[in-house]
Motif scaffolding. Sequence first.
Motif, short mmCIF file in Angstrom:
data_model
loop_
_atom_site.label_atom_id
_atom_site.label_comp_id
_atom_site.label_asym_id
_atom_site.label_seq_id
_atom_site.Cartn_x
_atom_site.Cartn_y
_atom_site.Cartn_z
N PHE A 35 0.85 -1.19 0.00
CA PHE A 35 0.00 0.00 0.00
C PHE A 35 0.89 1.25 0.00
N MET A 36 0.29 2.37 -0.43
CA MET A 36 1.05 3.61 -0.47
C MET A 36 0.09 4.79 -0.40
N LEU A 37 0.60 5.93 0.01
CA LEU A 37 -0.17 7.17 0.08
C LEU A 37 0.35 8.17 -0.94
N HIS A 113 10.02 6.40 -8.53
CA HIS A 113 11.42 6.33 -8.98
C HIS A 113 11.53 5.94 -10.45
N HIS A 114 10.70 6.56 -11.27
CA HIS A 114 10.74 6.36 -12.73
C HIS A 114 10.32 4.95 -13.15
N SER A 115 9.71 4.23 -12.26
CA SER A 115 9.20 2.89 -12.56
C SER A 115 7.69 2.90 -12.37
N PRO A 116 6.93 3.18 -13.43
CA PRO A 116 5.48 3.35 -13.29
C PRO A 116 4.74 2.02 -13.16
N THR A 117 3.54 2.12 -12.62
CA THR A 117 2.65 0.97 -12.55
C THR A 117 1.23 1.50 -12.38
N GLN A 118 0.30 0.62 -12.16
CA GLN A 118 -1.06 1.02 -11.82
C GLN A 118 -1.38 0.55 -10.42
N ALA A 119 -2.28 1.24 -9.77
CA ALA A 119 -2.70 0.90 -8.42
C ALA A 119 -4.20 1.15 -8.29
N TYR A 120 -4.76 0.63 -7.20
CA TYR A 120 -6.20 0.76 -6.95
C TYR A 120 -6.45 1.79 -5.86
N ASN A 121 -7.32 2.74 -6.16
CA ASN A 121 -7.73 3.74 -5.18
C ASN A 121 -8.66 3.04 -4.18
N MET A 122 -8.28 3.01 -2.91
CA MET A 122 -9.03 2.28 -1.91
C MET A 122 -10.37 2.93 -1.55
N GLY A 123 -10.59 4.16 -1.98
CA GLY A 123 -11.92 4.73 -1.83
C GLY A 123 -12.03 5.82 -0.78
N VAL A 124 -13.22 6.45 -0.79
CA VAL A 124 -13.47 7.66 0.00
C VAL A 124 -13.27 7.42 1.49
N HIS A 125 -13.74 6.30 2.00
CA HIS A 125 -13.67 6.04 3.45
C HIS A 125 -12.23 6.13 3.96
N PHE A 134 -3.48 14.46 7.80
CA PHE A 134 -2.45 15.24 7.12
C PHE A 134 -2.88 16.68 6.85
N GLY A 135 -4.17 16.93 6.80
CA GLY A 135 -4.64 18.29 6.55
C GLY A 135 -4.67 18.67 5.09
N PHE A 136 -4.55 17.70 4.20
CA PHE A 136 -4.69 17.94 2.76
C PHE A 136 -5.21 16.65 2.14
N GLU A 137 -5.61 16.73 0.87
CA GLU A 137 -6.23 15.58 0.23
C GLU A 137 -5.20 14.49 -0.07
N VAL A 138 -5.53 13.29 0.38
CA VAL A 138 -4.65 12.13 0.23
C VAL A 138 -5.46 11.00 -0.37
N ILE A 139 -4.82 10.20 -1.21
CA ILE A 139 -5.44 8.95 -1.64
C ILE A 139 -4.58 7.78 -1.15
N PHE A 140 -5.28 6.74 -0.79
CA PHE A 140 -4.67 5.53 -0.25
C PHE A 140 -4.80 4.46 -1.32
N VAL A 141 -3.67 3.93 -1.80
CA VAL A 141 -3.71 3.02 -2.94
C VAL A 141 -3.14 1.66 -2.59
N PHE A 142 -3.62 0.66 -3.31
CA PHE A 142 -3.23 -0.73 -3.14
C PHE A 142 -2.63 -1.22 -4.45
N LEU A 143 -1.52 -1.93 -4.37
CA LEU A 143 -0.82 -2.38 -5.56
C LEU A 143 -1.54 -3.51 -6.28
N GLY A 144 -2.20 -4.38 -5.52
CA GLY A 144 -2.86 -5.53 -6.13
C GLY A 144 -1.87 -6.44 -6.82
N THR A 145 -2.22 -6.93 -8.00
CA THR A 145 -1.33 -7.82 -8.75
C THR A 145 -0.43 -7.05 -9.70
N ASN A 146 -0.46 -5.73 -9.63
CA ASN A 146 0.41 -4.92 -10.47
C ASN A 146 1.84 -4.96 -9.92
#
Length: 336
Positions: A35-37, A113-125, A134-146
């Motif tokens: 996972f990543m932010l 680091h210049h190595s792109p992929t796709q990830a899944y946005n875990m959603g509004v909750h 954090f006090g600003f808009e953040v998305i929480f993403v999951f790598l999945g099988t990517n």
Amino acid sequence: MKVSELYIYPIKSLRGIALSRSEIARLGFPFDRRFMLYKVHREDTGVRYEKMQVSEFTGMCLFYTDIEYPDEKDPSGKLFVTHHEPNNGPRETIEVPLIPETRRLDVLDVDLHHSPTQAYNMGVHYNKWFSKWFGFEVIFVFLGTNRRRALFPGLTDGQSNKSWMSSITSTILPFGWGKDEEEKLSFADCAPFLVVSKTSLRNVSARLPDGEEMDITKFRPNIILEGAEEEWEEDFWGEMSIGDANLKLLHNCGRCSSINVDYNTGKPGTGESGTMLKKLMKDRRVDPGAKWSPIFGRYAYLYPDNDGQVIEVGDEAIVTKRNAERTRFDWPGLST
């Protein structure tokens, strides 16, 4: 030497989890950096996503993680994220499925680091929960099988790579793997594993005032070894066996300002501990491929046909190959 500690970091740059043992796989320890932010920038030209790492967003160290591994009763498992306010302030925990169902999640393009992929946005909750702290808009993403490509030259060349095909089963790495001969990565920076030495850590701690010790987790290691005879000898380690697993140690790890962060306050450190990067720059800028960064630790990849082995704290670690010279860091776009 022996294994002193093992760590995974389910969410990149948040606090890690100490393990007593783990299966080991080509992609790393199961559930490490899946996972990543990202910080969201809404601009006239569209939406831009900025990767979040503790060197730039120091409050990330106030988030602790824990997991419940999947089993027959709960095949998704659980990831618990707890925000600790400084000075024993309030704590709040959110529960995340360790293996989320991705069919209904939005897919977005991300780059690390210049190595792109796709990830899944875990959603509004989940996004709202992290954004609140954090006090600003953040998305929480999951790598999945990517996966991300490992960009070090020479990782996919010729015959040796044919035996690096993954045979890992879903019980070891539920995310799936595929049959690609290229070396791939999760959200780990440049390699599936980071190996460090406690002997060298003593050298780092000696740079602090009496009574202070460097927190080794600031270096984000996966495998911590004790018993090395000399400080910094790991700069020359080429291959290593740990228990029944074998690793190739291919590159040094250059450090950044993340090691200056005060993990108690979530802010840049003050005093001597807040200048550790500068202290190490005096004599640890030893890799011409990362000439502005002090070196601590070695990036490692799993040796052929070792998927599914188990390593644990207390296992013997043996250096099976030493390099005559230090390796040169050569990740495209990052090396100097």
